[in-house]
Design an enzyme around this catalytic site. Structure first.
Site, PDB file in Angstrom:
ATOM      1  N   HIS A  53     -10.079  26.196  14.705  1.00 17.31           N
ATOM      2  CA  HIS A  53      -9.200  26.701  15.769  1.00 17.31           C
ATOM      3  C   HIS A  53      -8.323  25.592  16.339  1.00 17.31           C
ATOM      4  O   HIS A  53      -8.699  24.918  17.299  1.00 17.31           O
ATOM      5  CB  HIS A  53     -10.038  27.341  16.881  1.00 17.31           C
ATOM      6  CG  HIS A  53      -9.236  28.186  17.818  1.00 17.31           C
ATOM      7  ND1 HIS A  53      -9.582  29.479  18.140  1.00 17.31           N
ATOM      8  CD2 HIS A  53      -8.090  27.941  18.492  1.00 17.31           C
ATOM      9  CE1 HIS A  53      -8.686  29.978  18.984  1.00 17.31           C
ATOM     10  NE2 HIS A  53      -7.770  29.047  19.217  1.00 17.31           N
ATOM     11  N   HIS A  55      -3.993  24.559  17.301  1.00 17.71           N
ATOM     12  CA  HIS A  55      -2.591  24.979  17.435  1.00 17.71           C
ATOM     13  C   HIS A  55      -1.735  23.743  17.140  1.00 17.71           C
ATOM     14  O   HIS A  55      -1.577  22.890  18.004  1.00 17.71           O
ATOM     15  CB  HIS A  55      -2.308  25.460  18.858  1.00 17.71           C
ATOM     16  CG  HIS A  55      -3.120  26.652  19.277  1.00 17.71           C
ATOM     17  ND1 HIS A  55      -2.639  27.938  19.216  1.00 17.71           N
ATOM     18  CD2 HIS A  55      -4.380  26.760  19.767  1.00 17.71           C
ATOM     19  CE1 HIS A  55      -3.559  28.792  19.662  1.00 17.71           C
ATOM     20  NE2 HIS A  55      -4.636  28.091  19.999  1.00 17.71           N
ATOM     21  N   ARG A  57       1.394  23.890  16.441  1.00 16.77           N
ATOM     22  CA  ARG A  57       2.667  24.136  17.144  1.00 16.77           C
ATOM     23  C   ARG A  57       3.921  24.230  16.294  1.00 16.77           C
ATOM     24  O   ARG A  57       4.986  24.533  16.828  1.00 16.77           O
ATOM     25  CB  ARG A  57       2.916  23.048  18.207  1.00 16.77           C
ATOM     26  CG  ARG A  57       1.817  22.889  19.240  1.00 16.77           C
ATOM     27  CD  ARG A  57       1.646  24.141  20.046  1.00 16.77           C
ATOM     28  NE  ARG A  57       0.791  23.957  21.221  1.00 16.77           N
ATOM     29  CZ  ARG A  57       0.157  24.960  21.818  1.00 16.77           C
ATOM     30  NH1 ARG A  57       0.254  26.197  21.360  1.00 16.77           N
ATOM     31  NH2 ARG A  57      -0.582  24.733  22.876  1.00 16.77           N
ATOM     32  N   ASN A  87       0.445  31.556  17.160  1.00 15.33           N
ATOM     33  CA  ASN A  87       1.406  31.659  18.277  1.00 15.33           C
ATOM     34  C   ASN A  87       2.456  30.560  18.240  1.00 15.33           C
ATOM     35  O   ASN A  87       2.654  29.831  19.212  1.00 15.33           O
ATOM     36  CB  ASN A  87       0.677  31.678  19.629  1.00 15.33           C
ATOM     37  CG  ASN A  87      -0.223  30.476  19.832  1.00 15.33           C
ATOM     38  OD1 ASN A  87      -0.614  29.812  18.878  1.00 15.33           O
ATOM     39  ND2 ASN A  87      -0.563  30.180  21.071  1.00 15.33           N
ATOM     40  N   GLU A 137      -5.857  33.862  15.858  1.00 14.41           N
ATOM     41  CA  GLU A 137      -6.648  34.515  16.827  1.00 14.41           C
ATOM     42  C   GLU A 137      -5.905  35.762  17.281  1.00 14.41           C
ATOM     43  O   GLU A 137      -4.728  35.702  17.625  1.00 14.41           O
ATOM     44  CB  GLU A 137      -6.986  33.583  18.005  1.00 14.41           C
ATOM     45  CG  GLU A 137      -5.775  32.992  18.726  1.00 14.41           C
ATOM     46  CD  GLU A 137      -6.179  32.095  19.904  1.00 14.41           C
ATOM     47  OE1 GLU A 137      -6.753  32.612  20.882  1.00 14.41           O
ATOM     48  OE2 GLU A 137      -5.894  30.889  19.818  1.00 14.41           O
ATOM     49  N   HIS A 171      -9.562  36.251  20.450  1.00 21.02           N
ATOM     50  CA  HIS A 171      -9.488  35.700  21.810  1.00 21.02           C
ATOM     51  C   HIS A 171      -9.928  36.813  22.741  1.00 21.02           C
ATOM     52  O   HIS A 171      -9.180  37.756  22.990  1.00 21.02           O
ATOM     53  CB  HIS A 171      -8.062  35.235  22.124  1.00 21.02           C
ATOM     54  CG  HIS A 171      -7.906  34.693  23.515  1.00 21.02           C
ATOM     55  ND1 HIS A 171      -7.402  33.437  23.772  1.00 21.02           N
ATOM     56  CD2 HIS A 171      -8.195  35.224  24.729  1.00 21.02           C
ATOM     57  CE1 HIS A 171      -7.379  33.227  25.087  1.00 21.02           C
ATOM     58  NE2 HIS A 171      -7.852  34.309  25.690  1.00 21.02           N
ATOM     59  N   ASP A 298      -9.903  24.618  19.742  1.00 18.07           N
ATOM     60  CA  ASP A 298      -8.764  25.241  20.420  1.00 18.07           C
ATOM     61  C   ASP A 298      -7.782  24.154  20.862  1.00 18.07           C
ATOM     62  O   ASP A 298      -7.240  24.206  21.972  1.00 18.07           O
ATOM     63  CB  ASP A 298      -9.222  26.098  21.609  1.00 18.07           C
ATOM     64  CG  ASP A 298      -8.133  27.033  22.105  1.00 18.07           C
ATOM     65  OD1 ASP A 298      -7.102  27.172  21.426  1.00 18.07           O
ATOM     66  OD2 ASP A 298      -8.314  27.614  23.190  1.00 18.07           O
ATOM     67  N   HIS A 302       0.053  20.388  25.098  1.00 19.69           N
ATOM     68  CA  HIS A 302       1.296  20.580  25.854  1.00 19.69           C
ATOM     69  C   HIS A 302       1.667  19.211  26.402  1.00 19.69           C
ATOM     70  O   HIS A 302       0.792  18.368  26.635  1.00 19.69           O
ATOM     71  CB  HIS A 302       1.085  21.548  27.026  1.00 19.69           C
ATOM     72  CG  HIS A 302       0.656  22.920  26.605  1.00 19.69           C
ATOM     73  ND1 HIS A 302       1.514  23.844  26.053  1.00 19.69           N
ATOM     74  CD2 HIS A 302      -0.554  23.537  26.662  1.00 19.69           C
ATOM     75  CE1 HIS A 302       0.855  24.965  25.787  1.00 19.69           C
ATOM     76  NE2 HIS A 302      -0.406  24.802  26.144  1.00 19.69           N
TER      77      HIS A 302
HETATM   78  N1  NCD Z   1      -6.280  28.179  24.949  1.00 20.69           N
HETATM   79  C1  NCD Z   1      -5.176  28.056  25.625  1.00 20.69           C
HETATM   80  O1  NCD Z   1      -5.211  27.970  26.844  1.00 20.69           O
HETATM   81  N2  NCD Z   1      -3.970  28.011  25.021  1.00 20.69           N
HETATM   82  C2  NCD Z   1      -3.679  28.216  23.631  1.00 20.69           C
HETATM   83  C3  NCD Z   1      -3.721  29.659  23.254  1.00 20.69           C
HETATM   84  C4  NCD Z   1      -5.115  30.229  23.204  1.00 20.69           C
HETATM   85  O2  NCD Z   1      -5.940  29.816  22.384  1.00 20.69           O
HETATM   86  O3  NCD Z   1      -5.422  31.148  23.967  1.00 20.69           O
HETATM   87  C5  NCD Z   1      -2.303  27.648  23.324  1.00 20.69           C
HETATM   88  O4  NCD Z   1      -1.773  27.925  22.244  1.00 20.69           O
HETATM   89  O5  NCD Z   1      -1.757  26.899  24.146  1.00 20.69           O
HETATM   90 ZN    ZN Z   2      -7.222  31.795  22.547  1.00 24.47          ZN
HETATM   91 ZN    ZN Z   3      -6.334  29.122  20.619  1.00 16.72          ZN
END
Ligand code: NCD
Ligand code: ZN
Ligand code: ZN
Length: 429
Positions: A53, A55, A57, A87, A137, A171, A298, A302
């Protein structure tokens, strides 16, 4: 190549022979003529971790992370396989979206899988035509990217996944149970001065178990294999297990709680949010005793500019791919977790759940994805030392054991100082 004198998680001291990227023998191995040897010096050799898991980006949010920076951060934390979430921009919800991501993923220095996501305008026909790692997810509530979907769409998506034999990662939060009153009124200042405890009060613990219950019900009705992403409450874990689903926990839900919100401010805002210290401890117990199957990060980077906004404007998510194994080994050194448990939750179990027979084990025939750790070399985690593009960590000042080196299919991708030139591969191709 022969790796000599490696201590495995079960305590055995062995030699490991690697040929053409695969482990060909494990045991007491005499060197053969012309073979190179890496002396492990009785340090701990773990299978490369599989983080199902993250991201990364890209495409769309390259200012937060790219496949290059994300995969390097992973490698420097002993992670050799990741699964990326949908996402991005474009979202990975159509065949075209998948292809756009696959192009970028070619920049990774570790192996990877690409998940397909679900939105009202997704195109399941072209999406399931691609080699998906998992469907997910699947957002049952909005999070970063606002991809929350309704019950009917979730049910039909689960049916499609079951037909295709693709697991579904969920999720699980039920937005109808969120407490809006918690985020009215004074929410403090920006960034670290924000009242992120209000976020935990808003996206209440009760909202998780309710959504998990729905997810497992849809799983049994459709025949889909359900895996609950980032469970953050013992109630959520128990509901997943009772319903026959597997589940994961993030390092932040294991090592941070609402007690840290004051210090973290928006840097502690994520979905699902941090929970009470009592629930955090219960999660740790469920990890140690085998009720939780997987640790996955996860990893949701940012920038600090983005986080330095008010509680309502700052995005949700924290980075974590580089600090997962270091933190777990730090806990193992303290006696809170066995080394075998760490090995299983970051490698063997995700390999089993997501059907990666080549990955996650140090045994003959497996890919030589490996990382070596000196358990006497625990050190302070500092955002400045990490390799994610975002440049910060919610675990600043925690103690971790980082790898001395990391290998992907027998090639050194991280030697403790520099990255090797390794071309990551899609594990489903
Ligand atoms: N976990 C988070 O708070 N953010 C995740 C998205 C997600 O996994 O829900 C993201 O892509 O920023
Ligand atoms: Zn999530
Ligand atoms: Zn996530």
């Amino acid at each position: 190549m022969r790796i000599s004198n490696a201590t495995l998680a079960d305590g055995r001291v062995v030699d490991v022979r690697v040929e053409d990227g695969e482990i060909v023998a494990v045991g007491d191995l005499d060197p053969v003529d012309g073979e190179s040897t890496i002396d492990a010096d009785e340090n701990l050799l773990l299978p490369g971790a599989i983080d199902v898991h993250v991201h990364f980006r890209e495409p769309g949010f390259e200012h937060k992370e790219t496949w290059e920076t994300g995969s390097r951060s992973a490698a420097a934390g002993g992670v050799t396989t990741i699964a990326d979430q949908p996402n991005t921009d474009p979202t990975t919800t159509t065949g075209e979206g998948f292809d756009a991501k696959a192009d970028r993923a070619a920049g990774a220095c570790i192996d990877y899988g690409i998940n397909g996501g679900v939105t009202p305008d997704w195109d399941p026909d072209s999406l399931f035509d691609r080699p998906l790692f998992a469907l997910g997810e699947v957002f049952l509530a909005d999070s970063t990217g606002d991809m929350g979907i309704d019950a009917d769409l979730f049910a039909s998506a689960a049916e499609r996944a079951a037909e295709a034999g693709v697991p579904v990662t969920v999720h699980a939060e039920d937005a109808t149970l969120f407490d809006e009153s918690a985020i009215e009124g004074d929410l403090g200042g920006a960034g670290r001065d924000a009242d992120s405890d209000a976020w935990s009060a808003y996206r209440r613990a009760e909202a998780e178990a309710a959504a998990v219950e729905r997810a497992v019900r849809v799983g049994s009705e459709s025949g889909a294999q359900i895996h609950i992403a980032h469970t953050s409450t013992p109630e959520g874990v128990d509901a997943a297990r009772e319903g026959g689903a597997t589940c994961e926990v993030t390092p932040h839900h294991l090592f941070l709680s609402r007690d840290d919100c004051d210090e973290l401010g928006t840097y502690g805002r994520m979905n699902p949010p941090l929970r009470s210290e009592e629930r955090r401890e219960a999660m740790f117990e469920r990890l140690a005793d085998g009720h939780i199957d997987v640790v996955a990060t996860d990893h949701a980077p940012h920038t600090t500019d983005e986080k330095d906004q008010s509680l309502l404007d700052a995005p949700s998510g924290v980075p974590g791919v580089e600090t997962m194994v270091p933190l777990l080994l730090g806990a193992a050194v303290e006696g809170d977790l066995s080394l075998e448990r760490v090995r299983d939750v970051v490698a063997a179990n995700p390999a089993d759940i997501f059907d990666l027979p080549q990955k996650g084990r140090i045994e003959e025939g497996a890919d030589a994805d490996l990382a070596l750790y000196d358990l006497d070399a625990a050190r302070e985690i500092r955002g400045d030392d990490l390799h994610s593009k975002c440049g910060w960590t919610p675990f600043e000042g925690f103690t971790g054991v980082f790898p001395e080196w990391t290998m992907v299919r027998g090639e050194t991708v991280w030697d403790g100082e520099e990255f090797g030139d390794v071309a990551g591969e899609n594990v489903r191709v």
